[in-house]
Design a protein around this motif. Structure first.
Motif, PDB file in Angstrom:
ATOM      1  N   ASP A 107     -25.052  19.811  64.816  1.00 21.90           N
ATOM      2  CA  ASP A 107     -24.049  20.268  63.678  1.00 21.90           C
ATOM      3  C   ASP A 107     -23.645  19.374  63.161  1.00 21.90           C
ATOM      4  OD1 ASP A 107     -24.689  22.916  64.768  1.00 21.90           O
ATOM      5  OD2 ASP A 107     -22.966  23.038  65.733  1.00 21.90           O
ATOM      6  N   TYR A 108     -23.616  17.904  63.253  1.00 17.92           N
ATOM      7  CA  TYR A 108     -23.166  16.762  62.603  1.00 17.92           C
ATOM      8  C   TYR A 108     -24.296  15.914  62.090  1.00 17.92           C
ATOM      9  CZ  TYR A 108     -18.832  18.783  64.910  1.00 17.92           C
ATOM     10  OH  TYR A 108     -18.009  19.352  65.053  1.00 17.92           O
ATOM     11  N   VAL A 109     -23.823  15.443  60.930  1.00 13.86           N
ATOM     12  CA  VAL A 109     -24.839  14.378  60.324  1.00 13.86           C
ATOM     13  C   VAL A 109     -24.132  13.209  60.054  1.00 13.86           C
ATOM     14  CG1 VAL A 109     -26.299  16.105  59.445  1.00 13.86           C
ATOM     15  CG2 VAL A 109     -24.484  15.436  58.095  1.00 13.86           C
ATOM     16  N   SER A 110     -24.835  11.938  59.660  1.00 16.29           N
ATOM     17  CA  SER A 110     -24.134  10.925  59.547  1.00 16.29           C
ATOM     18  C   SER A 110     -23.684  10.708  57.798  1.00 16.29           C
ATOM     19  CB  SER A 110     -25.046   9.611  59.557  1.00 16.29           C
ATOM     20  OG  SER A 110     -26.049   9.605  58.826  1.00 16.29           O
ATOM     21  N   TRP A 111     -22.860   9.769  57.651  1.00 13.15           N
ATOM     22  CA  TRP A 111     -22.341   9.721  56.072  1.00 13.15           C
ATOM     23  C   TRP A 111     -23.666   9.138  55.316  1.00 13.15           C
ATOM     24  CZ3 TRP A 111     -17.490  10.617  54.318  1.00 13.15           C
ATOM     25  CH2 TRP A 111     -17.360  10.212  52.993  1.00 13.15           C
ATOM     26  N   ASP A 112     -24.597   8.463  55.833  1.00 10.33           N
ATOM     27  CA  ASP A 112     -25.779   7.813  55.234  1.00 10.33           C
ATOM     28  C   ASP A 112     -26.479   9.159  55.048  1.00 10.33           C
ATOM     29  OD1 ASP A 112     -25.113   5.367  54.797  1.00 10.33           O
ATOM     30  OD2 ASP A 112     -26.052   4.704  56.663  1.00 10.33           O
ATOM     31  N   TYR A 113     -26.858  10.070  55.842  1.00 12.86           N
ATOM     32  CA  TYR A 113     -27.645  11.207  55.621  1.00 12.86           C
ATOM     33  C   TYR A 113     -26.873  11.989  54.532  1.00 12.86           C
ATOM     34  CZ  TYR A 113     -29.928  16.087  56.492  1.00 12.86           C
ATOM     35  OH  TYR A 113     -30.312  16.678  56.371  1.00 12.86           O
ATOM     36  N   CYS A 114     -25.642  12.296  54.499  1.00 11.05           N
ATOM     37  CA  CYS A 114     -25.148  13.138  53.423  1.00 11.05           C
ATOM     38  C   CYS A 114     -25.310  12.628  52.156  1.00 11.05           C
ATOM     39  CB  CYS A 114     -23.383  13.014  53.703  1.00 11.05           C
ATOM     40  SG  CYS A 114     -22.923  14.118  55.133  1.00 11.05           S
ATOM     41  N   ARG A 115     -25.264  11.287  52.131  1.00 11.96           N
ATOM     42  CA  ARG A 115     -25.534  10.512  50.665  1.00 11.96           C
ATOM     43  C   ARG A 115     -26.826  10.685  50.283  1.00 11.96           C
ATOM     44  NH1 ARG A 115     -24.238   5.373  52.214  1.00 11.96           N
ATOM     45  NH2 ARG A 115     -21.995   5.771  51.719  1.00 11.96           N
ATOM     46  N   GLY A 116     -27.853  10.358  51.396  1.00 12.95           N
ATOM     47  CA  GLY A 116     -29.310  10.927  50.823  1.00 12.95           C
ATOM     48  C   GLY A 116     -29.553  12.170  50.376  1.00 12.95           C
ATOM     49  N   PHE A 117     -28.769  13.041  51.154  1.00 12.95           N
ATOM     50  CA  PHE A 117     -29.108  14.612  50.788  1.00 12.95           C
ATOM     51  C   PHE A 117     -28.720  14.906  49.628  1.00 12.95           C
ATOM     52  CE2 PHE A 117     -28.191  19.168  50.857  1.00 12.95           C
ATOM     53  CZ  PHE A 117     -29.358  19.556  51.458  1.00 12.95           C
ATOM     54  N   ALA A 118     -27.571  14.358  49.216  1.00 11.18           N
ATOM     55  CA  ALA A 118     -26.937  14.402  47.949  1.00 11.18           C
ATOM     56  C   ALA A 118     -27.831  13.710  46.602  1.00 11.18           C
ATOM     57  CB  ALA A 118     -25.472  13.922  47.576  1.00 11.18           C
ATOM     58  N   ASP A 119     -28.176  12.658  47.041  1.00 14.91           N
ATOM     59  CA  ASP A 119     -29.096  12.040  46.222  1.00 14.91           C
ATOM     60  C   ASP A 119     -30.313  12.840  45.865  1.00 14.91           C
ATOM     61  OD1 ASP A 119     -27.289  10.079  45.766  1.00 14.91           O
ATOM     62  OD2 ASP A 119     -28.390   8.474  47.102  1.00 14.91           O
ATOM     63  N   GLY A 120     -30.735  13.275  46.982  1.00 11.32           N
ATOM     64  CA  GLY A 120     -32.194  14.096  46.657  1.00 11.32           C
ATOM     65  C   GLY A 120     -31.946  15.326  45.987  1.00 11.32           C
ATOM     66  N   VAL A 121     -30.851  16.029  46.262  1.00  6.73           N
ATOM     67  CA  VAL A 121     -30.435  17.273  45.566  1.00  6.73           C
ATOM     68  C   VAL A 121     -30.472  16.824  44.016  1.00  6.73           C
ATOM     69  CG1 VAL A 121     -28.638  19.029  45.015  1.00  6.73           C
ATOM     70  CG2 VAL A 121     -29.469  18.561  47.438  1.00  6.73           C
TER      71      VAL A 121
END
Length: 128
Positions: A107-121
């Motif tokens: 249920d949790y992701v890393s800060w880097d995952y969040c950044r990559g996801f936002a960049d992808g969106v």
């Protein structure tokens, strides 16, 4: 979390507070955070709001951080991480907090995952 939302400290301003023995000298220094640190914290809070808006509807509960001190992952729900960053911004330090109870690591992701996801969106939206 605002200071007035916490219960009062029964030892506030007590010179005989038994907890004083456990405070490091470095923790006693009340130096304000630098302008650069303040800018970074404000950017982190802004990023956190975006990450939560994008990922919470997809079932992500928050962010996992690998702790360098205990070599264990720490799971932070969105609101807990925001409160910790706001407290650091206001007080220059974070109070200890209770860890997540029996978190599901999925249920949790890393800060880097969040950044990559936002960049992808962002990249996907810019392509159209």
């Amino acid at each position: 979390m605002p200071q007035d939302a916490l219960p009062p400290d029964p030892f506030a301003d007590d010179p005989d507070d038994p907890a004083r023995a456990f405070i490091d000298e470095a923790d006693r220094l009340d130096e304000p955070i630098s302008d650069e640190e303040r800018t970074e914290l404000l950017a982190d809070l802004s990023d956190l709001a975006v990450y939560q808006a994008l990922l919470e509807p997809r079932g992500v509960r928050g962010i996992v951080v690998d702790c360098g001190e205990c070599d264990e992952p720490h799971y932070h729900d969105w609101h807990l991480l925001r409160a910790s960053l706001e407290q650091l911004l206001a007080d220059g330090r974070m109070r200890p907090h209770e860890p997540a109870f029996d978190p599901n690591p999925g249920d949790y992701v890393s800060w880097d995952y969040c950044r990559g996801f936002a960049d992808g969106v962002t990249a996907n939206e810019s392509a159209y």
